[in-house]
Design a protein around this motif. Sequence first.
Motif, mmCIF file in Angstrom:
data_model
loop_
_atom_site.group_PDB
_atom_site.id
_atom_site.type_symbol
_atom_site.label_atom_id
_atom_site.label_comp_id
_atom_site.label_asym_id
_atom_site.label_seq_id
_atom_site.Cartn_x
_atom_site.Cartn_y
_atom_site.Cartn_z
ATOM 1 N N TYR A 662 0.833 -1.206 0.000
ATOM 2 C CA TYR A 662 0.000 0.000 0.000
ATOM 3 C C TYR A 662 0.862 1.249 0.000
ATOM 4 O O TYR A 662 2.003 1.249 0.472
ATOM 5 N N LYS A 695 -5.657 5.145 1.017
ATOM 6 C CA LYS A 695 -6.574 4.042 1.301
ATOM 7 C C LYS A 695 -5.789 2.872 1.891
ATOM 8 O O LYS A 695 -4.830 2.387 1.282
ATOM 9 N N LEU A 701 -4.499 1.428 9.970
ATOM 10 C CA LEU A 701 -5.091 2.623 10.554
ATOM 11 C C LEU A 701 -4.404 2.927 11.893
ATOM 12 O O LEU A 701 -3.592 2.139 12.392
ATOM 13 N N ASP A 728 -8.536 7.114 10.941
ATOM 14 C CA ASP A 728 -7.542 7.665 10.009
ATOM 15 C C ASP A 728 -7.382 9.173 10.222
ATOM 16 O O ASP A 728 -6.586 9.816 9.556
ATOM 17 N N LYS A 771 -13.587 6.183 2.415
ATOM 18 C CA LYS A 771 -12.746 5.368 1.522
ATOM 19 C C LYS A 771 -12.057 4.231 2.266
ATOM 20 O O LYS A 771 -11.610 3.258 1.636
ATOM 21 N N ASN A 772 -11.968 4.310 3.600
ATOM 22 C CA ASN A 772 -11.294 3.272 4.375
ATOM 23 C C ASN A 772 -12.250 2.366 5.142
ATOM 24 O O ASN A 772 -11.819 1.582 5.996
ATOM 25 N N LEU A 780 -10.871 -4.008 0.942
ATOM 26 C CA LEU A 780 -10.418 -3.796 2.315
ATOM 27 C C LEU A 780 -10.833 -4.964 3.210
ATOM 28 O O LEU A 780 -11.793 -5.684 2.918
#
Length: 844
Positions: A662, A695, A701, A728, A771-772, A780
Amino acid sequence: MFFQIITLNRNVVHPVLFVLMTFFSLKSLGQTSVKGVIKDKFTGQPIPAVSISFSGIGGGTISDKDGFFQIRISKTIKSLVFSAVGYKKLQYSISVKESPYLNIELDESSNNLDGVSIVGAKKPKYRNKNNEAVELIRQVIEHRDKNRNKQDSTVVFNQYEKLNMSLNMGAKEISTSSFLRKFPFLISTADTIKLPGRALIPLFMRERLTMRQETKDHLDDKSVMLNEKQSRFDQAFDEDGIDEYLNHIYQHVDVYEHDIALGSQRFLSPISSLAPEFYKYFITDTIKGKVNVVRLAFSPRNKQDQLFMGEMLIPLDGNYAVSSVTLYLNKAININWVNDFQVTVGYKRDQKGQYYISQSTTAMDLGLFKGKHSLYGVRTLLTTDYRLGNKGVVFPAPKSLSQIKKSSNSFERPVSLSSIEINAYKNIDSLKESPRFKRFMRVTALVLTGFHKAGPVDIGPVSSFYSFNNVEGTRLRLSGRTNEDFSSKVILDAGVAYGLKDKEWKHSVGLIYSFKPEGVLQFPMNVITVRSSYETQIPGQDLSFIEEDNFLLSFKRGVDDKRLYNRKWTAEYFRELESHISFRLGLRSQGLTPAGGLIFQPESGAPAVRKLQLSELTSELRWAPKEQFYQGKRFRRLIKNGYPVFSLRASAAFKGFLQGDYSFQNVSLNIFKRLYLAPFGYSDVIVEGGMIFGKVPFPLLAIHKANQTYSYQIQSYNLMNFMEFMSDKYANINIDHSLNGLVLNKMPLIKKLQLREVFSLKVLYGGISPKNKPENDSELYRFATNKEGVQTSFGLGKTPYVEGSVGLSNIFKLLRVDYVRRFTYLDNPNVSKSGIRARIHLDF
């Protein structure tokens, strides 16, 4: 009418002064000399700040912190009057055949009033209004900034410091002490005169010569050590760290400051602008001379308040300045480890009419229990060559540690040493040659540090050789690191561990190299670190393999079955500057494999991910002005001194870089500050905020620090479950306040326990961007669940997470116990709404 009153501290008397006292104390025609001690008739405890006056004659004095008093007057008197708030007034008749030393006992009165008052025919209620002493002190306060504030120009001066520490024990115990029988040469150096009934065995001596520069805003202050000489064991103890801690305990004392530091405590100065609301003042004498000098005594309005007692000298020259002050502690107040304390500070006037500290002497007795063995120390500071401006002044280059050791043999001191100070050097030299003492040191070091020195290697910490958890089961470990006998520039550390349940071997190996010849951990550090490890980790906790693995952390509440196997290697450069600005730059690669009940399950339903690869560049910028810390051989611990600490961290990960999965960026800012609110205690405040850009799945996180152990952790949320909340973007504030016994010290019976009230409040705001969230992106991972499939990890909503606590500290002088309460998110699964938490809390 001429009279002279002398009040002395019988514990600290200069030899010349002692001879003069003896000469003048000889009885002559028409002269009365009386001394003695005043005690509570019921408890036998000394009573400080008792007012002693002459029946029918003006004048008087007050007893010191030990209840001791001494009076000499060029008149024949027949009786003395003793008076103290809370006690019945006593008129004591003096016989011609009276013993030169009086033992006075006072009865408690039924009126339980606080404070001290000067005795008259009738004892009036103390008031600030129309009080000459208060009017004088208000003039001192009004002229305080003019007399001694911040200099309006640069000043340069030399400072000589000496600090002597001695073992303090009962004089009768010398012959029966098993410790002294093992080292009989110590008995011959015992001082049984300085403290009546006690014996001082000198064990530590340090002297320093320093050249200093101070400026008005302190932004351009300088300090260069010219020379140092001290007795050192040079064996197992972290003596450089102990030096710094002694500096913290024996802090700079200046009555012209708003408050005065004593260890981690703050005391309101008797000439602070708030002082007349908390102190009582009494004029006890006026010394005649070219310029008359007023002797002004002061004491707390409430004897349990955390305030000083003592006296000051104020010349009546129109400047209203304090030329000398003596401070000591009321025995009724609650100061951890401090059995006794006294400081005397003398001031001189410079060319511009401002006053500076010319010399000060601080005596302190530190021990767990009063009357038992303790450490008695005296620190003396002497200012010489004080000059305004720095024109033409050249500061020498700082000396290295090796240069200081070489030059200590030619140490030139401005004053001579006392016999007890000379014996401190001799005793350490003799102890260092004793095989029995070397064995004693090794055992003591093992108990205190958890490490056993085996030549060039330190084996430990022994507290983590055995532990257990739900994933590894019984965990066995062996670790160690090299010490200064191996190298002063290189530290190697390594460890292996094995879990009997998961049957996995773990390891860690690291190297630290210093670019400085003085040593790896010497401030300012300039090192590079390389480390490789394979270890278990609680997500979000980031526990270190070498330092944080501890048997006591094995005991946890609730469910703790989620772990990561973390295969990690790091390379990092760390640099500190003399200004206490530091920075670190690093490269980190981690392979995270879920273990126990933790699963990396994509929301799409695809097969679970076996490993998450993360590769990132890391950085940190830290500023800690006026920082103090305890620097051990294996760690560094911040000494909280009232100055803020700023830490800015940033990292960046790149997909494809070193096989990273990532790309994202992580930024956070942490600010710590201790706020002193004398006389209402102090607060430790931590404010932190952070944000993740990009993301990422939930393991990447910000997983907020939770605590499922039964110990109280200052920087963690003590009723939050592991992995319960993640964000986040977040901001939090953590306030931990100590009242220092402000309330409990006023409660009968309870005040004898010397407990302290503590409170805390922790508030966390945060959230996860759309988005997370797994429901918005099937790639995810699903948030963690328990065995029943119920979700146990969450993002924070509009409501913050809040928990608070109320508790008691200073239990047995070393324990803190809190009742912790959680106020929000009470419906989450398996949460504890409240609980009792404890921790070892040593706070001077």
